[in-house]
Design a protein around this motif. Structure first.
Motif, short mmCIF file in Angstrom:
data_model
loop_
_atom_site.label_atom_id
_atom_site.label_comp_id
_atom_site.label_asym_id
_atom_site.label_seq_id
_atom_site.Cartn_x
_atom_site.Cartn_y
_atom_site.Cartn_z
N GLY A 499 10.21 -8.97 0.15
CA GLY A 499 10.90 -8.10 -1.04
C GLY A 499 11.44 -6.98 -0.15
O GLY A 499 11.25 -7.53 1.37
N THR A 500 11.73 -6.19 -0.45
CA THR A 500 12.37 -5.51 0.00
C THR A 500 11.20 -3.75 -0.24
O THR A 500 10.05 -3.95 -0.64
N GLN A 501 11.58 -2.77 0.43
CA GLN A 501 10.51 -1.40 0.39
C GLN A 501 10.37 -1.54 -1.06
O GLN A 501 8.91 -0.43 -0.91
N MET A 502 10.68 -2.19 -2.31
CA MET A 502 10.22 -1.34 -3.42
C MET A 502 8.81 -2.11 -3.77
O MET A 502 7.84 -2.01 -4.00
N VAL A 503 8.09 -3.36 -2.78
CA VAL A 503 6.63 -4.18 -2.98
C VAL A 503 5.98 -3.50 -2.37
O VAL A 503 4.54 -4.27 -1.73
N ALA A 504 6.63 -2.60 -0.99
CA ALA A 504 5.46 -2.28 0.03
C ALA A 504 4.88 -1.10 -0.92
O ALA A 504 3.92 -0.45 0.16
N LYS A 505 4.37 -0.24 -1.50
CA LYS A 505 4.06 1.21 -1.71
C LYS A 505 3.75 0.95 -3.23
O LYS A 505 4.55 0.71 -4.57
N GLY A 506 2.28 1.39 -3.16
CA GLY A 506 2.01 1.43 -4.53
C GLY A 506 1.16 0.02 -5.20
O GLY A 506 0.30 0.88 -6.56
N HIS A 507 1.73 -0.30 -5.06
CA HIS A 507 0.94 -1.58 -5.76
C HIS A 507 -0.13 -2.06 -5.91
O HIS A 507 -0.80 -2.50 -3.91
N ASP A 508 -1.00 -2.67 -6.80
CA ASP A 508 -1.98 -2.95 -5.95
C ASP A 508 -2.06 -4.77 -6.02
O ASP A 508 -2.88 -4.87 -7.30
N PHE A 509 -2.19 -5.38 -5.13
CA PHE A 509 -2.13 -7.12 -4.98
C PHE A 509 -3.55 -7.12 -4.16
O PHE A 509 -3.07 -6.61 -3.35
N ARG A 510 -4.54 -8.09 -5.58
CA ARG A 510 -5.50 -8.07 -4.76
C ARG A 510 -5.36 -9.58 -3.81
O ARG A 510 -6.55 -9.05 -2.96
N ARG A 511 -4.62 -9.98 -3.56
CA ARG A 511 -5.21 -11.28 -3.25
C ARG A 511 -3.92 -12.08 -2.10
O ARG A 511 -4.16 -12.74 -1.53
N ALA A 543 1.47 -2.51 5.23
CA ALA A 543 0.07 -3.08 5.19
C ALA A 543 -1.04 -2.70 4.57
O ALA A 543 -2.09 -4.00 4.16
N GLY A 544 -0.61 -1.91 4.20
CA GLY A 544 -1.70 -1.73 2.51
C GLY A 544 -2.00 -2.02 1.73
O GLY A 544 -2.63 -2.40 0.70
N ARG A 545 -0.72 -2.87 1.32
CA ARG A 545 -0.57 -4.07 0.74
C ARG A 545 -1.93 -4.99 0.74
O ARG A 545 -2.06 -6.04 -0.24
N ALA A 546 -2.66 -5.13 2.45
CA ALA A 546 -3.17 -6.83 2.85
C ALA A 546 -4.56 -6.62 2.41
O ALA A 546 -4.96 -5.12 2.92
N GLY A 547 -5.38 -7.44 1.83
CA GLY A 547 -7.03 -7.04 1.95
C GLY A 547 -7.04 -5.89 0.78
O GLY A 547 -8.34 -5.21 1.53
N ARG A 548 -7.20 -6.12 -0.12
CA ARG A 548 -6.84 -4.56 -1.13
C ARG A 548 -8.76 -5.43 -1.66
O ARG A 548 -9.59 -4.11 -2.37
N ASP A 549 -8.47 -6.79 -1.74
CA ASP A 549 -9.74 -6.71 -2.43
C ASP A 549 -11.01 -7.20 -0.83
O ASP A 549 -10.60 -7.40 -0.18
N ALA A 550 -12.14 -6.17 -0.85
CA ALA A 550 -13.16 -6.06 -0.13
C ALA A 550 -13.54 -7.67 0.59
O ALA A 550 -13.75 -7.95 1.66
N GLY A 551 -13.15 -8.76 -0.33
CA GLY A 551 -14.47 -9.78 -0.57
C GLY A 551 -12.83 -10.13 1.24
O GLY A 551 -13.59 -11.80 1.69
N HIS A 552 -11.86 -10.18 1.23
CA HIS A 552 -10.77 -10.61 2.00
C HIS A 552 -10.11 -9.67 2.50
O HIS A 552 -9.74 -10.44 3.73
#
Length: 699
Positions: A499-511, A543-552
């Motif tokens: 994706g472009t920058q539209m996927v880089a901010k604000g989204h809460d991707f857990r996996r 970078a903030g889209r990665a590791g939002r689930d503490a288990g990962h």
């Protein structure tokens, strides 16, 4: 008795009719009333700015035309709203009527009293059916950092800069702050701003889950340009009537009429999307700060503003350093998760011509095998930026712009992303007939195709092949497509998202546990002095889209492919050290007297020829030599814009700088009459339009 209302109508500044026009009325009208008035041969919507009972001294009663109708079904627009609009028009050098009418819903401009009454009746019916008894709502336990911030917000006497790392729970702070405001005052309203439309579905869902059981479905409305005119009008009327307690929207929502406004939240406040680049070039973030002050000064209750970001704009960071904003920090992630580690891939040591390095591909295969997801960021859509012929050097130049048409392989088209001109891909070079024309560069469409091939042997834990998807402006164009793609990602139907920058901010991707940044070097040595700030923010947000689930989070990573791994920006990025990066950038800006240590405006001109555009700019600059305060500003020579021709219109600009914001504003207002007169310069024949851009984001 006769009254003489001053009415603002949609007349642009360059028309010479930028202020209110005087009309005649047989009844007193309140300031803020919406009226229909004659303007030339048309009848237009206007807003009453004042209504004196004394006739104007400079014209007779017979010369003034009567007000045609009053939209008395609506309560007048409030004093605070009119003060906001007047300030915005004055600061951003626009006509008062142009600003005031442009921020109203387009559908409102054509309504008469009968049509308006019908819509208000429909609104009342929706509100009545949506009412529900108070219902308890479960919510997560606030972390210690969140509670400290919430306690500080309760005693806030200035704007709050919420500096929270990605995944620190800023949204929960917004929700709890909103909850407290609505609980304290039954008439209170909250405005929540997001930078882009694609961030509204996820955030709206969070707010509805929290507030709909208690306040009903009509208590929250969205307001953005992706809505139909009827939807926008309905949402605006709900906000204006006070029945919508929460308004969630993009930058345009800053001008929503909210009589009970008590809290403004600006999420991702650093995002350049908050600055309008067309028409009235206003900054919604800056106007949010001003509006909160206006509302606080007017009423018995304060109106607070929260500016939230993991990578604040340097202007906001500097304001906090000076004490004008209060900085509230939330450095930890919810659940104790760790921020992703940065892995720099030196492309000098990778196979020649490799788009994705072998180590990165191996890491992605490893994640897919564990059932985790990957995000690949490339801020360029399409298949390739340009098609080229090796034989004669032909390139896919847009015939209407000084830019290349982008190759889109899926539908075999060449599209200009500036003017929209589209044509089929030629079978052979149009100049020499060579059949071997090839794409140069890479876009998200090509990366998606390459990844599908390179990861063809990668398998998921259930033995099925890996699935690659793409999210950009092309794939989310149709209604509902964005929500469908986000749902597929959340449900694990996608393993690698490009994706472009539209996927880089604000989204809460857990996996997602791996984020890769491609082609990031273009911004490192750009001529725009803001480019490093934008790149750092983009990479930090991605970078903030990665590791939002503490288990990962313990093994989450951000991979960046670069040809310049020793660049200082990557050193700060590796430590997630935004304060160090901001300090370095602010020191450079101060040495160069760049914002926020200096103040700028751009005078832009569009004309049929580049010579005419530059002649106009240089001509009005010469005419300003004797203006008061001229010695406090610097006018640079006119130059073409980086993309100087768009849709067969030539564009040029002139930079205006000053050490003082007040001095710059005084000069710009004194300059306005000369800008109007400059259109008649013989050498500027062919001028189409001019515009002043105050506090520009791109110079």
């Amino acid at each position: 008795m006769t009254y003489w209302p001053s009415v603002v109508v949609a007349t642009p500044a360059h028309s010479g009719l930028a202020g209110p026009l005087t009309y005649r009325s047989e009844q007193p009208l309140a300031a803020g009333n919406l009226v229909r008035v004659p303007l030339g041969a048309r009848e237009v919507l206007g807003i009453v700015w004042s209504c004196p009972s004394d006739p104007p001294a400079d014209c007779s009663e017979e010369q003034l035309r009567p007000v045609s109708a009053v939209l008395d079904g609506l309560m007048p627009l409030g004093d605070g709203w009119r003060q906001l609009v007047a300030f915005a028009a004055r600061y951003y050098q626009r006509g008062l009527g142009e600003m005031a009418l442009s921020v109203l819903p387009p559908a409102l401009r054509d309504l008469d009293n009968t049509q308006l009454a019908r819509r208000l009746k429909r609104l009342a019916k929706v509100n009545g059916s949506a009412a529900c008894p108070e219902t308890p709502v479960s919510r997560p336990q606030a972390s210690a950092e969140q509670q400290q911030v919430l306690d500080a917000l309760g005693t806030l006497d200035r704007p709050a800069l919420l500096y929270g790392s990605t995944g620190s729970g800023k949204t929960e702070v917004y929700l709890r702050a909103t909850e407290q405001v609505l609980q304290d005052d039954p008439a209170a309203q909250v405005l929540v701003l997001v930078p882009e439309i694609n961030l509204t579905p996820q955030l709206e869902e969070r707010f509805r889950q929290r507030f709909e059981p208690r306040h009903g479905s009509a208590a929250l409305v969205s307001l953005h340009s992706g809505m139909t005119p009827a939807q926008r009008l309905q949402a605006w009327l709900a906000a204006h009537a006070g029945t919508a307690r929460i308004v969630l929207g993009t930058r345009m929502a800053i001008f929503a009429s909210l009589p009970g406004l008590r809290l403004i939240v600006v999420d991702e406040e650093h995002d350049p999307s908050y600055k309008s680049q067309e028409g009235a070039r206003y900054s919604a973030r800056d106007l949010a700060v001003y509006r909160a002050k206006v509302e606080s000064d007017r009423g018995p209750h304060p109106c607070r503003v929260i500016l939230g970001s993991a990578t604040p704009s340097l202007e906001s960071w500097h304001a906090a350093e000076q004490g004008r904003y209060r900085r509230l920090a939330m450095p930890g992630r919810i659940g104790g998760g760790e921020l992703p580690r940065l892995r720099l891939v030196d492309m000098n040591h990778q196979p020649k011509g490799a788009t994705l390095s072998p180590p990165l591909l191996a890491a992605m295969e490893e994640r897919i095998a564990r059932g985790e997801q990957c995000l690949v960021l490339l801020n360029r859509r399409g298949y390739a930026p340009v098609l080229s012929c090796d034989a004669c050097a032909w390139k896919s130049q847009c015939p209407h712009c000084s830019a290349f048409q982008v190759f889109h392989k899926l539908d075999r088209t060449l599209r200009c992303h500036h003017c929209g001109f589209t044509r089929r891909v030629p079978r052979a070079c149009p100049d020499c007939g060579n059949l071997d024309i090839a794409p140069i560069g890479r876009g998200t469409e090509q990366i998606e195709e390459q990844l599908a091939g390179l990861l063809s042997q990668a398998v998921r834990p259930d033995g099925t092949p890996a699935r690659v998807a793409r999210m950009d402006a092309d794939t989310t164009r149709t209604k509902g497509s964005l929500e469908q793609q986000l749902q597929a990602l959340h449900e694990g139907e996608v393993d690698v998202l490009v994706g472009t920058q539209m996927v880089a901010k604000g989204h809460d991707f857990r996996r997602i546990t791996l984020v890769a940044g491609l082609n990031v070097d273009a911004a490192l040595f750009a001529s725009d002095y803001r480019a490093p700030e934008r790149l750092f923010a983009l990479l930090m947000q991605a970078a903030g889209r990665a590791g939002r689930d503490a288990g990962h989070s313990g093994h989450s990573e951000m991979w960046v492919q670069t040809w310049h791994p020793t660049h200082p920006l990557f050193a700060a990025l590796k430590k997630h050290d935004y304060p160090a990066f901001a300090a370095e950038q602010l020191a450079e800006r101060e040495a160069a007297a760049m914002p926020p240590f200096g103040y700028q405006a751009l005078l832009r001109a569009d004309a049929r020829t580049q010579d005419a555009a530059q002649a106009y700019l240089n001509g009005v600059a010469d005419a300003a030599a004797d203006l008061p305060g001229r010695d406090e500003v610097t006018l640079y020579p006119a130059v073409p814009l980086p993309i100087q021709r768009v849709a067969n219109v030539e564009r040029a600009q002139m930079l205006v700088e000053s050490h003082s914001r007040q001095a710059l504003q005084r000069f710009l207002w004194a300059w306005q009459p000369l800008l109007l007169q400059g259109r008649s310069l013989p050498e500027a024949r062919g001028l189409i339009r001019f515009a002043v851009d105050v506090d520009p984001l791109a110079v």
